[in-house]
Design a protein around this motif. Structure first.
Motif, short mmCIF file in Angstrom:
data_model
loop_
_atom_site.label_atom_id
_atom_site.label_comp_id
_atom_site.label_asym_id
_atom_site.label_seq_id
_atom_site.Cartn_x
_atom_site.Cartn_y
_atom_site.Cartn_z
N ASP A 64 -108.73 -7.79 36.83
CA ASP A 64 -109.24 -9.01 36.28
C ASP A 64 -109.90 -9.66 37.21
O ASP A 64 -109.87 -9.26 38.49
CB ASP A 64 -107.99 -9.47 35.39
N GLY A 65 -109.94 -11.02 36.94
CA GLY A 65 -110.86 -12.03 37.71
C GLY A 65 -109.84 -12.39 38.96
O GLY A 65 -110.35 -13.01 40.15
N ASP A 66 -108.57 -12.19 39.03
CA ASP A 66 -107.60 -12.51 40.01
C ASP A 66 -108.04 -11.38 41.36
O ASP A 66 -107.48 -11.94 42.30
CB ASP A 66 -106.22 -12.48 39.69
N ASP A 67 -108.60 -10.56 40.77
CA ASP A 67 -109.06 -9.39 42.20
C ASP A 67 -109.99 -10.13 43.04
O ASP A 67 -110.29 -9.75 44.10
CB ASP A 67 -109.75 -8.29 41.38
N ASP A 70 -112.98 -15.77 45.00
CA ASP A 70 -114.00 -16.83 45.12
C ASP A 70 -114.56 -17.07 43.89
O ASP A 70 -115.50 -17.74 43.76
CB ASP A 70 -114.97 -16.46 46.19
N LEU A 71 -114.36 -16.03 42.82
CA LEU A 71 -114.86 -16.20 41.52
C LEU A 71 -114.45 -17.48 40.87
O LEU A 71 -113.46 -17.63 40.53
CB LEU A 71 -114.36 -14.76 40.65
N LEU A 77 -117.00 -12.84 34.26
CA LEU A 77 -116.64 -11.83 35.15
C LEU A 77 -117.85 -10.30 34.92
O LEU A 77 -117.52 -9.80 34.18
CB LEU A 77 -115.20 -11.40 35.14
N GLU A 78 -118.61 -10.37 35.80
CA GLU A 78 -119.49 -9.24 35.91
C GLU A 78 -118.87 -8.36 36.99
O GLU A 78 -118.98 -8.57 38.18
CB GLU A 78 -121.02 -9.27 36.47
N VAL A 79 -118.22 -7.29 36.57
CA VAL A 79 -117.38 -6.33 37.45
C VAL A 79 -117.82 -5.98 38.68
O VAL A 79 -117.42 -6.16 39.91
CB VAL A 79 -116.31 -5.56 36.70
N LEU A 80 -119.00 -5.09 38.31
CA LEU A 80 -119.75 -4.41 39.43
C LEU A 80 -120.00 -5.41 40.56
O LEU A 80 -119.97 -5.34 41.96
CB LEU A 80 -120.87 -3.77 38.88
N ARG A 91 -113.69 -10.42 50.61
CA ARG A 91 -112.74 -11.58 49.88
C ARG A 91 -112.21 -10.84 48.73
O ARG A 91 -112.22 -11.70 47.76
CB ARG A 91 -113.68 -12.69 49.61
N LEU A 92 -111.80 -9.43 48.58
CA LEU A 92 -110.93 -9.09 47.57
C LEU A 92 -109.44 -9.64 47.86
O LEU A 92 -109.11 -10.01 48.84
CB LEU A 92 -110.86 -7.56 47.63
N SER A 93 -108.62 -9.46 46.55
CA SER A 93 -107.43 -10.14 46.57
C SER A 93 -106.57 -9.05 47.66
O SER A 93 -106.99 -7.96 48.05
CB SER A 93 -106.68 -9.74 45.31
#
Length: 270
Positions: A64-67, A70-71, A77-80, A91-93
């Motif tokens: 989800d967006g918490d990953d 910086d989003l 949320l465009e995952v790719l 900057r991943l979780s």
């Protein structure tokens, strides 16, 4: 190629590092016992073992967006795209970043899990979804799939427990061949990212295992773990090996007559 997932071939003279990812909610389960055995056996053989016990660390399975810290909260949320940008920026979780570092260090990955509804447990699928990010495990900035791949130079072993009898997973068994059921992970996760997949280690009739049978299973599992870096991997075809067209379809006549299904993607041995 970026340094996020680039990988040199491991030096066979140095100590190997094995990442053991295990997925079962019960610490006293057969899966947990086999995981503990595998870690001890590999360490006794001189390897360095890192363990990701997904239930013990309370792994968050849903992407989800918490990953992506910086989003912006109001951004779609465009995952790719989000994965690629966060991977490149580092900057991943924190939980994803930690697992990716384990994969970078690993020379081999062992996935230890029970077969639930003919697939991996949801928590393990969530580990794959969240850790194998775009531009880390696949994408235009890393080596192409089904060949060297982003995680090339590593080996992979699926260690699976199944409650049903072995005959149910045969060619005429009601459940279908286990290799067909595991094809999405063997081929679609491991080999897609360049990890050389070994034949799975499978335990059937796993609901009630006596201490005597566990000792037999441990001996068999130990032999498979001893071959982690020497056994021949499953001979999946390379995407760049001349067997596929530009549309990623197997060319006509490449396979042996009568071959169908996942077997189409196995190259002849020898």
């Amino acid at each position: 190629m970026t340094d996020h997932a680039s990988r040199q071939q491991p030096d066979p003279t140095r100590q190997k590092t094995v990442l053991l990812v295990t997925a079962h909610p019960e610490p006293r389960s057969l899966t947990s016992a086999l995981s503990a055995f595998a870690a001890d056996h590999l360490r006794a053989a001189g390897h360095r073992v890192e363990v990701s016990d997904l239930y013990a660390i309370k792994w968050h399975a849903s992407l989800d967006g918490d990953d992506f810290p910086d989003l912006p909260a109001d951004e779609r949320l465009e995952v790719l795209a989000a994965q690629g940008e966060a991977t490149h920026a580092g900057r991943l979780s924190a939980d994803i970043a930690a697992e990716q570092e384990k994969l970078r260090r690993a020379d081999a990955v062992v996935l230890q899990f029970p077969l639930w509804w003919f697939s991996v447990p949801a928590i393990l699928k969530g580990w794959i979804d969240r850790v194998f990010t775009f531009e880390f495990a696949h994408g235009p900035a890393v080596p192409p799939p089904y060949s060297e791949g982003a995680l090339g130079g590593r080996r992979g072993l699926l260690a699976v427990t199944a409650g049903a009898r072995e005959s149910a997973f045969s060619d005429r068994g009601a459940h279908g061949p286990l290799t067909d059921l595991l094809f999405p992970v063997q081929h679609g996760v491991l080999w897609f990212t360049g990890i050389a997949a070994l034949e799975p280690f499978a335990v059937y009739g796993s609901v009630d295992v006596s201490s005597e049978r566990f000792a037999e299973l441990a001996r068999e599992y130990g032999r498979r773990l001893d071959g982690l870096f020497t056994d021949e991997p499953v001979p999946f075809r390379r995407l760049d090996g001349g067997d596929y067209g530009r549309d990623m379809r197997l060319l006509p006549g490449v396979e042996e007559p009568g071959t169908a299904g996942p077997g189409l993607h196995l190259a002849p041995r020898g």
